[in-house]
Design a protein around this motif. Structure first.
Motif, short mmCIF file in Angstrom:
data_model
loop_
_atom_site.label_atom_id
_atom_site.label_comp_id
_atom_site.label_asym_id
_atom_site.label_seq_id
_atom_site.Cartn_x
_atom_site.Cartn_y
_atom_site.Cartn_z
N LEU A 1 -7.47 1.70 -20.22
CA LEU A 1 -7.46 1.87 -21.67
C LEU A 1 -6.43 0.95 -22.32
CD1 LEU A 1 -8.43 3.70 -24.14
CD2 LEU A 1 -6.30 4.94 -23.75
N GLU A 2 -5.22 0.93 -21.77
CA GLU A 2 -4.16 0.11 -22.35
C GLU A 2 -4.51 -1.38 -22.27
OE1 GLU A 2 0.07 1.90 -21.67
OE2 GLU A 2 -1.13 2.35 -19.91
N PHE B 1 -4.32 12.56 -16.39
CA PHE B 1 -4.92 11.23 -16.37
C PHE B 1 -6.45 11.28 -16.26
CE2 PHE B 1 -0.60 10.77 -14.74
CZ PHE B 1 -0.11 9.77 -15.58
N MET C 1 -6.03 9.55 -26.11
CA MET C 1 -4.82 8.79 -26.41
C MET C 1 -5.13 7.46 -27.09
SD MET C 1 -2.84 9.46 -22.78
CE MET C 1 -1.39 8.50 -23.22
N ARG C 2 -6.41 7.12 -27.22
CA ARG C 2 -6.79 5.81 -27.75
C ARG C 2 -6.16 5.51 -29.12
NH1 ARG C 2 -10.62 1.94 -26.82
NH2 ARG C 2 -11.49 3.15 -25.09
N LEU D 1 4.36 10.05 -22.65
CA LEU D 1 3.66 11.03 -21.82
C LEU D 1 4.64 11.91 -21.06
CD1 LEU D 1 0.77 11.87 -20.86
CD2 LEU D 1 1.10 10.31 -18.95
N GLY E 1 3.11 3.70 -13.89
CA GLY E 1 2.52 3.60 -15.21
C GLY E 1 2.96 2.36 -15.96
N ARG F 1 -8.91 13.11 -21.24
CA ARG F 1 -7.58 13.23 -21.84
C ARG F 1 -7.03 11.86 -22.21
NH1 ARG F 1 -2.68 17.18 -19.81
NH2 ARG F 1 -1.14 16.55 -21.37
N VAL F 2 -7.28 10.86 -21.36
CA VAL F 2 -6.81 9.51 -21.65
C VAL F 2 -7.52 8.96 -22.87
CG1 VAL F 2 -6.87 7.13 -20.80
CG2 VAL F 2 -6.04 8.96 -19.31
N GLU F 3 -8.81 9.20 -23.02
CA GLU F 3 -9.55 8.70 -24.18
C GLU F 3 -8.98 9.26 -25.48
OE1 GLU F 3 -12.03 6.53 -26.45
OE2 GLU F 3 -11.70 6.31 -24.28
N LEU G 1 -5.79 5.34 -17.60
CA LEU G 1 -4.82 4.95 -18.62
C LEU G 1 -4.56 3.45 -18.56
CD1 LEU G 1 -2.91 5.71 -20.88
CD2 LEU G 1 -1.18 6.31 -19.16
N GLY H 1 -3.33 6.73 -12.23
CA GLY H 1 -3.32 6.35 -13.64
C GLY H 1 -4.34 5.30 -14.01
#
Length: 394
Positions: free
Chosen positions: A351-352, A101, A109-110, A148, A233, A105-107, A348, A345
């Motif tokens: 971002l979501e 997280f 997942m964009r 994930l 999550g 790493r989260v970016e 994440l 998280g």
């Protein structure tokens, strides 16, 4: 200082008004918890922020004295998780999963999250109306977190139903909640066994390798960690997305500002998290020694609830605290916690929520409620703030 909690219906209908009265009356109150047992509620920003990071307040339920509220109880195989741990176990386990997280790493997942958001809106675009909770805000995070973890697609509908039943239990239907818990307790060990036989490129397979090769996780810790990642999550993000849409619809001037400049979505998500975030209360804590808050001493072993909702509307910390301002500059909200238990998280979830909101506003400029405002219902929980449904048309 002793206070009797107001009628639960008042707390469900307008928690911010209730917490405003408590905050004005004093920094800490001893009230009756949901089960009738006593709990201390801390209401002011400075105290809440300090206590979120105070090692004298333990998450470990073994420090709880009998006769005090203890919070939601789970079987041991699901209960050995970060929400019930202090260092060094908390440090050991969090270190194993935090790399999944990190902001970087989260970016990455964009694109995946953006593609999913567009697909979900494609599915409802021609209808001209939708329940944004059921058809968008919920399937987005459950799909991302299941990807994930490596949860097979065929199980994801069950996960969502089980999670909803556990997070918003219906007192009239206790069997539904019990069934959901039993189903989780059966499913996770089986999923872990399947991953052991056939590992994948997913977080759960990585955690199993750590458990089996380095013996740094017990079997209950592994099962509980997978359970927590799934629940956390999903829950916070679906609630944040739904509330963000409703809150902007309730504030047309702020909605217009975001629509005119979608770069303001990031600030809008942060402001909604402060203004009406998904967690009204932080997870219960138990003092390992007497703790004094605002001149009031909370005895060791009693239950403490830190009101994030109240802290985030504290006028001593935020200018015009009861006003939504997507351009707000005095940040520092506590919606995602503070200290070593800060939401794992958070990157994440942000971002979501940002992708969900910007995609929705870009694609549906005429978005509006499809029911009278007073028919929009909140989940029956004094801990979490989330919508049952959000009917809209576009």
């Amino acid at each position: 200082m002793a206070t009797v909690l107001p009628d639960p219906s008042a707390l469900l209908a307008d928690p911010h008004a209730v917490y405003a009265r408590l905050r004005e009356d004093g920094p800490v109150h001893r009230i009756a918890g949901p089960d009738g047992l006593p709990v201390w509620v801390v209401t002011r920003y400075a105290d809440v922020r300090q206590l979120l990071a105070d090692p004298r307040l333990s998450l470990d339920k073994t420090h709880r004295l009998p006769g005090n509220y203890r919070g939601f109880s789970l079987p041991p195989a699901l209960d050995e998780n970060l929400l019930n741990m202090n260092p060094p176990d908390h440090t050991r386990i969090r270190r194993l999963v935090v790399k999944a997280f990190t902001p970087g790493r989260v970016e990455r997942m964009r694109p995946q999250v953006q593609l999913l958001a567009d697909r979900l809106l494609d599915a409802v675009a021609e209808q001209g109306r939708a329940d944004l909770v059921a058809e968008f805000a919920a399937p987005l995070p459950i799909t991302v977190i299941c990807d994930l973890l490596g949860v097979p697609e065929g199980s994801r509908g069950d996960f969502r139903a089980w999670t909803d039943a556990m997070l918003s239990p219906d007192p009239a239907k206790p069997d539904v909640t019990n069934h959901a818990m039993a189903a989780m307790l059966t499913y996770f060990p089986q999923l872990i066994a399947d991953k052991r036989r056939l590992p994948g490129d997913d977080l759960l397979s990585e955690l199993i390798a750590v458990r089996d090769e380095g013996d740094r996780l017990t079997e209950d810790e592994l099962t509980s960690l997978a359970f927590l990642i799934l629940i956390a999550g999903y829950e916070n993000t679906v609630q944040l997305i739904g509330t963000a849409v409703l809150t902007l619809l309730d504030h047309p001037d702020q909605l217009a500002a975001v629509r005119a400049d979608l770069t303001k979505v990031e600030g809008a998500v942060e402001e909604v998290a402060r203004f009406d975030g998904p967690a009204l209360l932080a997870i219960r804590r138990f003092p390992v020694e007497d703790v004094t808050v605002g001149g009031v001493t909370i005895p060791a072993g009693e239950t403490v609830m830190l009101s994030l909702a109240s802290a985030n509307r504290d006028p001593a910390r935020f200018r015009d605290a009861d006003r939504l301002d997507v351009g707000r500059e005095d940040g520092g909200h506590l919606a995602l916690g503070h200290g070593i238990h800060y939401c794992l998280g958070a990157p994440l979830a942000r971002l979501e929520a940002q992708i969900a909101l910007s995609t929705l506003l870009r694609r549906f400029p005429g978005l509006e409620l499809d029911v009278p405002r007073d028919e929009v219902r909140w989940r029956p929980s004094i801990r979490a703030r989330g919508l049952v449904a959000l009917p809209v048309r576009f």
